[in-house]
Design a protein around this motif. Structure first.
Motif, PDB file in Angstrom:
ATOM      1  N   GLY A  23       0.797  -1.215   0.000  1.00  0.00           N
ATOM      2  CA  GLY A  23       0.000   0.000   0.000  1.00  0.00           C
ATOM      3  C   GLY A  23       0.832   1.269   0.000  1.00  0.00           C
ATOM      4  N   GLN A  24       0.174   2.336   0.400  1.00  0.00           N
ATOM      5  CA  GLN A  24       0.826   3.639   0.418  1.00  0.00           C
ATOM      6  C   GLN A  24       1.910   3.691   1.504  1.00  0.00           C
ATOM      7  N   ILE A  25       2.778   4.664   1.379  1.00  0.00           N
ATOM      8  CA  ILE A  25       3.859   4.839   2.338  1.00  0.00           C
ATOM      9  C   ILE A  25       3.304   5.278   3.688  1.00  0.00           C
ATOM     10  N   VAL A  39      14.564   9.836  -3.994  1.00  0.00           N
ATOM     11  CA  VAL A  39      13.971  10.972  -4.697  1.00  0.00           C
ATOM     12  C   VAL A  39      15.027  11.743  -5.482  1.00  0.00           C
ATOM     13  N   SER A  40      16.168  11.996  -4.871  1.00  0.00           N
ATOM     14  CA  SER A  40      17.229  12.734  -5.561  1.00  0.00           C
ATOM     15  C   SER A  40      17.731  11.965  -6.782  1.00  0.00           C
ATOM     16  N   ALA A  41      17.905  10.659  -6.634  1.00  0.00           N
ATOM     17  CA  ALA A  41      18.382   9.834  -7.747  1.00  0.00           C
ATOM     18  C   ALA A  41      17.320   9.738  -8.842  1.00  0.00           C
ATOM     19  N   TYR A  42      16.056   9.662  -8.451  1.00  0.00           N
ATOM     20  CA  TYR A  42      14.967   9.575  -9.427  1.00  0.00           C
ATOM     21  C   TYR A  42      14.905  10.828 -10.297  1.00  0.00           C
ATOM     22  N   ILE A  43      14.943  11.991  -9.658  1.00  0.00           N
ATOM     23  CA  ILE A  43      14.882  13.250 -10.410  1.00  0.00           C
ATOM     24  C   ILE A  43      16.109  13.404 -11.301  1.00  0.00           C
ATOM     25  N   ALA A  44      17.266  13.032 -10.781  1.00  0.00           N
ATOM     26  CA  ALA A  44      18.502  13.117 -11.566  1.00  0.00           C
ATOM     27  C   ALA A  44      18.465  12.167 -12.757  1.00  0.00           C
ATOM     28  N   LEU A 114       3.398  12.679  -1.735  1.00  0.00           N
ATOM     29  CA  LEU A 114       3.565  11.416  -1.013  1.00  0.00           C
ATOM     30  C   LEU A 114       2.706  10.293  -1.581  1.00  0.00           C
ATOM     31  N   GLY A 115       1.468  10.606  -1.962  1.00  0.00           N
ATOM     32  CA  GLY A 115       0.544   9.598  -2.460  1.00  0.00           C
ATOM     33  C   GLY A 115       0.931   9.008  -3.803  1.00  0.00           C
ATOM     34  N   GLU A 116       1.941   9.570  -4.442  1.00  0.00           N
ATOM     35  CA  GLU A 116       2.396   9.080  -5.741  1.00  0.00           C
ATOM     36  C   GLU A 116       3.490   8.016  -5.608  1.00  0.00           C
ATOM     37  N   TRP A 117       3.811   7.623  -4.368  1.00  0.00           N
ATOM     38  CA  TRP A 117       4.860   6.640  -4.135  1.00  0.00           C
ATOM     39  C   TRP A 117       4.287   5.410  -3.443  1.00  0.00           C
ATOM     40  N   LEU A 118       4.867   4.250  -3.705  1.00  0.00           N
ATOM     41  CA  LEU A 118       4.455   3.009  -3.067  1.00  0.00           C
ATOM     42  C   LEU A 118       5.639   2.378  -2.332  1.00  0.00           C
ATOM     43  N   GLN A 119       5.331   1.735  -1.231  1.00  0.00           N
ATOM     44  CA  GLN A 119       6.355   1.047  -0.447  1.00  0.00           C
ATOM     45  C   GLN A 119       6.486  -0.401  -0.906  1.00  0.00           C
ATOM     46  N   THR A 120       7.720  -0.842  -1.142  1.00  0.00           N
ATOM     47  CA  THR A 120       7.985  -2.236  -1.493  1.00  0.00           C
ATOM     48  C   THR A 120       9.041  -2.785  -0.538  1.00  0.00           C
ATOM     49  N   ASP A 121       9.306  -4.076  -0.635  1.00  0.00           N
ATOM     50  CA  ASP A 121      10.325  -4.683   0.224  1.00  0.00           C
ATOM     51  C   ASP A 121      11.712  -4.092  -0.032  1.00  0.00           C
ATOM     52  N   ILE A 152      10.229  18.693  -1.587  1.00  0.00           N
ATOM     53  CA  ILE A 152      10.516  19.349  -0.307  1.00  0.00           C
ATOM     54  C   ILE A 152       9.221  19.699   0.418  1.00  0.00           C
ATOM     55  N   LEU A 153       8.244  20.203  -0.346  1.00  0.00           N
ATOM     56  CA  LEU A 153       6.958  20.571   0.243  1.00  0.00           C
ATOM     57  C   LEU A 153       6.143  19.335   0.614  1.00  0.00           C
ATOM     58  N   SER A 154       6.072  18.372  -0.303  1.00  0.00           N
ATOM     59  CA  SER A 154       5.224  17.199  -0.105  1.00  0.00           C
ATOM     60  C   SER A 154       5.682  16.329   1.059  1.00  0.00           C
ATOM     61  N   PHE A 155       6.999  16.178   1.205  1.00  0.00           N
ATOM     62  CA  PHE A 155       7.544  15.328   2.260  1.00  0.00           C
ATOM     63  C   PHE A 155       7.929  16.120   3.508  1.00  0.00           C
ATOM     64  N   ASP A 156       7.611  17.421   3.494  1.00  0.00           N
ATOM     65  CA  ASP A 156       7.876  18.271   4.653  1.00  0.00           C
ATOM     66  C   ASP A 156       9.326  18.112   5.127  1.00  0.00           C
ATOM     67  N   LEU A 157      10.269  18.278   4.203  1.00  0.00           N
ATOM     68  CA  LEU A 157      11.673  18.099   4.535  1.00  0.00           C
ATOM     69  C   LEU A 157      12.184  19.238   5.410  1.00  0.00           C
ATOM     70  N   SER A 158      13.042  18.912   6.344  1.00  0.00           N
ATOM     71  CA  SER A 158      13.675  19.923   7.174  1.00  0.00           C
ATOM     72  C   SER A 158      14.730  20.649   6.349  1.00  0.00           C
ATOM     73  N   ARG A 159      15.292  21.721   6.894  1.00  0.00           N
ATOM     74  CA  ARG A 159      16.333  22.463   6.184  1.00  0.00           C
ATOM     75  C   ARG A 159      17.538  21.565   5.886  1.00  0.00           C
ATOM     76  N   GLN A 160      17.911  20.750   6.845  1.00  0.00           N
ATOM     77  CA  GLN A 160      19.041  19.838   6.647  1.00  0.00           C
ATOM     78  C   GLN A 160      18.718  18.788   5.585  1.00  0.00           C
ATOM     79  N   GLU A 161      17.499  18.236   5.638  1.00  0.00           N
ATOM     80  CA  GLU A 161      17.096  17.241   4.655  1.00  0.00           C
ATOM     81  C   GLU A 161      17.033  17.846   3.249  1.00  0.00           C
ATOM     82  N   GLU A 162      16.568  19.080   3.176  1.00  0.00           N
ATOM     83  CA  GLU A 162      16.527  19.777   1.886  1.00  0.00           C
ATOM     84  C   GLU A 162      17.924  19.928   1.310  1.00  0.00           C
TER      85      GLU A 162
END
Length: 203
Positions: A23-25, A39-44, A114-121, A152-162
Motif C-alpha cells: 500500500g501507500q507509504i 527521490v534525488s536519484a529519481y529526479i537526476a 507522497l501519495g504518488e509513491w508506493l512502499q515495497t520490500d 521538499i513541500l510534499s515530504f515536509d523536509l527539514s532544512r538539513q534534509e533539503e
C-alpha cells in the motif's frame, strides 16, 4: 529503472506495468535517508534520460501555455490596484519569465506528492510518472527544480534534509546551479498546492 514499477509493455496506447500489492507509504515510519536518496536519484535520472536538446520553456511561456508561470504571473499582478498597471506588469513579467532557461531542461515528473509513491520490500517506487510534466492542464515547466521543490513541500523536509536532497541530486545530475533556481519553484509549488486545496474546498 529501479525507481518505478517494472513496465511489462505498451499496447494500443496503454502502458502495462507490474502490480505492486503493498500500500501507500506510512509517513510516520518512513526511512528519511532512503527517501532522500531515492527521490534525488529519481529526479537526476530523468535529467539524464529525458533531457531536451533545446529548452522549449521560452516559447511555451510566450504562447501562454505554461500554466505554472502563468499562475506566478497572475498572483503577482493581482495585487495591482489599477487594471492598466496590472496589464503592463503582466506583459513585462511574462516576458521576464519567458527568458528563464535551464541548462538541464528535461521532461519533469510534475507530481511528487507522497501519495504518488508506493512502499515495497526493496524500497519506494514512483507511480503516475509519465504524464504530468507537459500537457494541456499540466504545469508545463522543464526545470527539474520544480520536482525538487515539490518533493521538499510534499515530504515536509527539514532544512538539513533539503540540503541533503539538493546536494545528492546535484552530485548525480551535475546540475550545480540548482540552488539558485529553487526560490521561484518553491513559490510555484506553494501556489499550485494552495490552488488545488481551494478547488477541493469549493467542490
Amino acid at each position: 529503472v529501479g525507481f518505478i514499477r517494472p513496465v511489462l509493455g505498451l499496447r494500443d496506447g496503454i502502458m502495462y506495468s507490474e502490480w505492486i500489492q503493498e500500500g501507500q507509504i506510512n509517513y510516520e515510519n518512513l526511512d528519511r535517508k532512503q527517501l532522500i536518496e531515492t527521490v534525488s536519484a529519481y529526479i537526476a535520472s530523468r535529467v539524464k534520460g529525458l533531457r531536451f536538446t533545446e529548452d522549449p520553456s521560452p516559447s511555451i511561456c510566450l504562447s501562454e501555455y505554461q500554466c505554472g508561470m502563468m499562475l506566478v504571473n497572475m498572483n503577482i499582478t493581482r495585487s495591482s490596484l489599477r487594471s492598466m498597471v496590472a496589464l503592463l506588469k503582466h506583459l513585462v513579467l511574462r516576458h521576464e519569465l519567458s527568458t528563464l532557461t535551464c541548462s538541464v531542461a528535461s521532461l519533469i515528473d510534475g507530481k511528487m506528492r507522497l501519495g504518488e509513491w508506493l512502499q515495497t520490500d526493496s524500497g519506494i517506487v514512483k507511480t503516475d510518472f509519465e504524464q504530468h510534466g507537459l500537457g494541456k492542464i499540466e504545469v508545463n515547466v522543464t526545470d527539474p527544480a520544480y520536482d525538487l521543490a515539490d518533493s521538499i513541500l510534499s515530504f515536509d523536509l527539514s532544512r538539513q534534509e533539503e540540503t541533503e536532497l539538493l546536494n545528492k541530486y546535484a552530485s548525480i545530475s551535475r546540475d550545480t546551479g540548482v540552488t539558485t533556481r529553487m526560490p521561484l519553484y518553491k513559490i510555484l509549488t506553494g501556489m499550485r498546492n494552495m490552488s488545488a486545496s481551494m478547488n477541493c474546498i469549493n467542490n
